[in-house]
Write an enzyme that holds these catalytic residues in place. Structure first.
Site, PDB file in Angstrom:
ATOM      1  N   THR A 200       0.840  -1.197   0.000  1.00 41.69           N
ATOM      2  CA  THR A 200       0.000   0.000   0.000  1.00 41.69           C
ATOM      3  C   THR A 200       0.867   1.236   0.000  1.00 41.69           C
ATOM      4  O   THR A 200       1.959   1.232   0.528  1.00 41.69           O
ATOM      5  CB  THR A 200      -0.877   0.028   1.268  1.00 41.69           C
ATOM      6  OG1 THR A 200      -1.795  -1.049   1.226  1.00 41.69           O
ATOM      7  CG2 THR A 200      -1.645   1.324   1.419  1.00 41.69           C
ATOM      8  N   ASN A 406       7.555 -11.326  -1.794  1.00 43.95           N
ATOM      9  CA  ASN A 406       6.101 -11.453  -1.937  1.00 43.95           C
ATOM     10  C   ASN A 406       5.619 -12.895  -1.945  1.00 43.95           C
ATOM     11  O   ASN A 406       4.441 -13.145  -1.657  1.00 43.95           O
ATOM     12  CB  ASN A 406       5.645 -10.707  -3.191  1.00 43.95           C
ATOM     13  CG  ASN A 406       5.699  -9.199  -2.982  1.00 43.95           C
ATOM     14  OD1 ASN A 406       4.829  -8.640  -2.337  1.00 43.95           O
ATOM     15  ND2 ASN A 406       6.749  -8.570  -3.474  1.00 43.95           N
ATOM     16  N   SER A 411       3.129 -15.290   5.280  1.00 49.97           N
ATOM     17  CA  SER A 411       3.532 -16.285   6.279  1.00 49.97           C
ATOM     18  C   SER A 411       4.237 -15.618   7.466  1.00 49.97           C
ATOM     19  O   SER A 411       4.475 -14.431   7.464  1.00 49.97           O
ATOM     20  CB  SER A 411       4.460 -17.314   5.650  1.00 49.97           C
ATOM     21  OG  SER A 411       5.618 -16.717   5.141  1.00 49.97           O
TER      22      SER A 411
END
Length: 411
Positions: A200, A406, A411
């Site tokens: 973001t 990515n 995880s």
């Protein structure tokens, strides 16, 4: 007018008056780092914002829009958490976001819809509003006016960023300073498509000029178009992208015709600096590439060509190894949707000609161009030969490190 970025920060007095900043560890990030940031305007501020155009939007985007509409742009506090995007969390996520705004308002002594929320992090995980609310007393106690306080805010909003991103500008108006401070986060899921109040990119811009919401919105849109809407790391548009501009009015200087031109320039400089810092800190980035598309019929067509090149995996992987494969540039421009005659196109990489008259330039020097592309930053100039309009777009290469980051993000 002075501009400074993270490399050479200005002294504390260069921060805009009328704001305090701070951050704490609320336990949202798995790393245990700072993850809850607060900015507060004790006497209130006026705001304008731009949000993602993604059809899937996070709860804080929905709530932030509502609050700006309800208050006519009045904002007293900014509440940002990192580590959880609060997106795809349904009505429960919206209620949780609202609850944190209510709690922040009670803690800070303002109206709840004058709290502007933002979130960044993983999508689809229930939002830990309890952690945010529990940390608010400590966050309030941590607020202050120094550069260190502002930098804590800047660090707390980071996710995969490797460094904070800040920029500051000062305008002298008859011996009185008008100050701008901006901070941003973003390293992946970066291809902002921002519109008016509609990993973001989050950007917060603070100034102490006197202005109303309409004035700020009118200035923010073009500044964002030339900066944040003209960058891409990976072509993905986030669900949470937000740019917020706040004015406290504490300088006593009004945003009138006398101040306007200098302020516009300062705002653009700060936005440009933050946009560049975002791309330069992109996930796995080893090369920052400026695409300068000229000779277009319209600026929109120039940007369309730039985006096609910027988002091409083949172009981006070639840049990672400094491969002067101009054929990939032409192919991407060709499928961009913009009509042009390849025979009119010229391309130069780092100032060295590589393509002209529909074929490889007779002056193409592959070894020399490879050397230019080994630099951290360089420019690719493509002229369409159609008109006088142009676009500058900042992007980067695609590396194995981006894939590694990515592939393991959830995880």
């Amino acid at each position: 007018m002075e501009l400074e970025s993270k490399e050479h920060p200005l002294p504390a007095q260069a921060l805009p008056a009328g704001f305090v900043w701070g951050a704490v560890k609320a336990g949202i990030k798995a790393s245990g780092n700072l993850d809850l940031a607060v900015a507060f305007a004790p006497k209130g501020a006026v705001g304008a914002a731009m949000f993602t155009k993604n059809q899937v939007v996070a709860a804080p985007v929905i709530v932030g829009r509502r609050h700006l509409q309800a208050t006519g742009g009045r904002v007293s506090a900014v509440l940002v958490n990192a580590g959880n995007a609060n997106c795809a969390t349904g009505d429960v996520g919206i209620a949780a976001c609202t609850a944190t705004c209510v709690a922040a308002a009670e803690q800070l002594g303002c109206i709840f819809d004058e709290v502007f929320p933002s979130s960044t992090g993983i999508i689809g995980v229930p939002f830990p509003s309890g952690k945010v609310i529990a940390a608010l007393p400590e966050a309030t106690a941590a607020l202050g006016t120094t550069s260190a306080h502002a930098e804590f805010f800047a660090r707390a909003i980071m996710t995969t960023d490797t460094k904070m991103k800040v920029a500051r500008a000062v305008i002298d108006v008859g011996g009185t300073e008008v100050r701008l401070f901006g901070t941003a986060k973003g390293a992946g899921m970066i291809h902002p498509q921002l519109g008016p109040p509609h990993a973001t990119m989050l950007v917060y811009l603070f100034t102490d000029v006197i202005a109303d919401a309409a004035q700020l919105q009118a200035l923010l849109a073009p500044a964002a178009e030339k900066s944040f809407n003209s960058i891409s790391i990976d072509g993905d548009t986030s669900t949470n992208d937000t740019v917020l501009l706040l004015a406290s009015g504490a300088s006593g200087i009004a945003l009138d015709a006398q101040v306007g031109e200098a302020f516009v320039s300062a705002l653009q400089l700060v936005c440009d600096s933050l946009a560049h810092q975002i791309v330069d800190d992109g996930e796995g980035v080893s090369h920052v590439v400026k695409l300068h598309i000229t000779g277009a019929r319209t600026a929109a067509e120039a940007k369309t060509v730039a985006k096609a090149i910027a988002h091409s995996p083949l172009c981006k992987t070639a840049w990672s190894s400094a491969d002067p494969n101009w054929g990939r540039l032409m192919a991407a421009a060709g499928y961009s949707g913009v009509e042009f005659d390849p025979a009119l196109v010229t391309i130069a990489i780092g100032g060295l000609p590589v393509f002209a008259a529909g074929m490889r330039s007779p002056y193409f020097d592959e070894a020399a161009t490879h050397e230019v592309m080994l630099q951290r930053e360089y420019t690719i100039h493509l002229d369409l030969g159609l008109g006088t309009e142009e676009s500058t777009f900042l992007t980067c290469d695609l590396t194995a490190e981006y894939v590694r980051i990515n592939a393991d993000y959830s995880s």
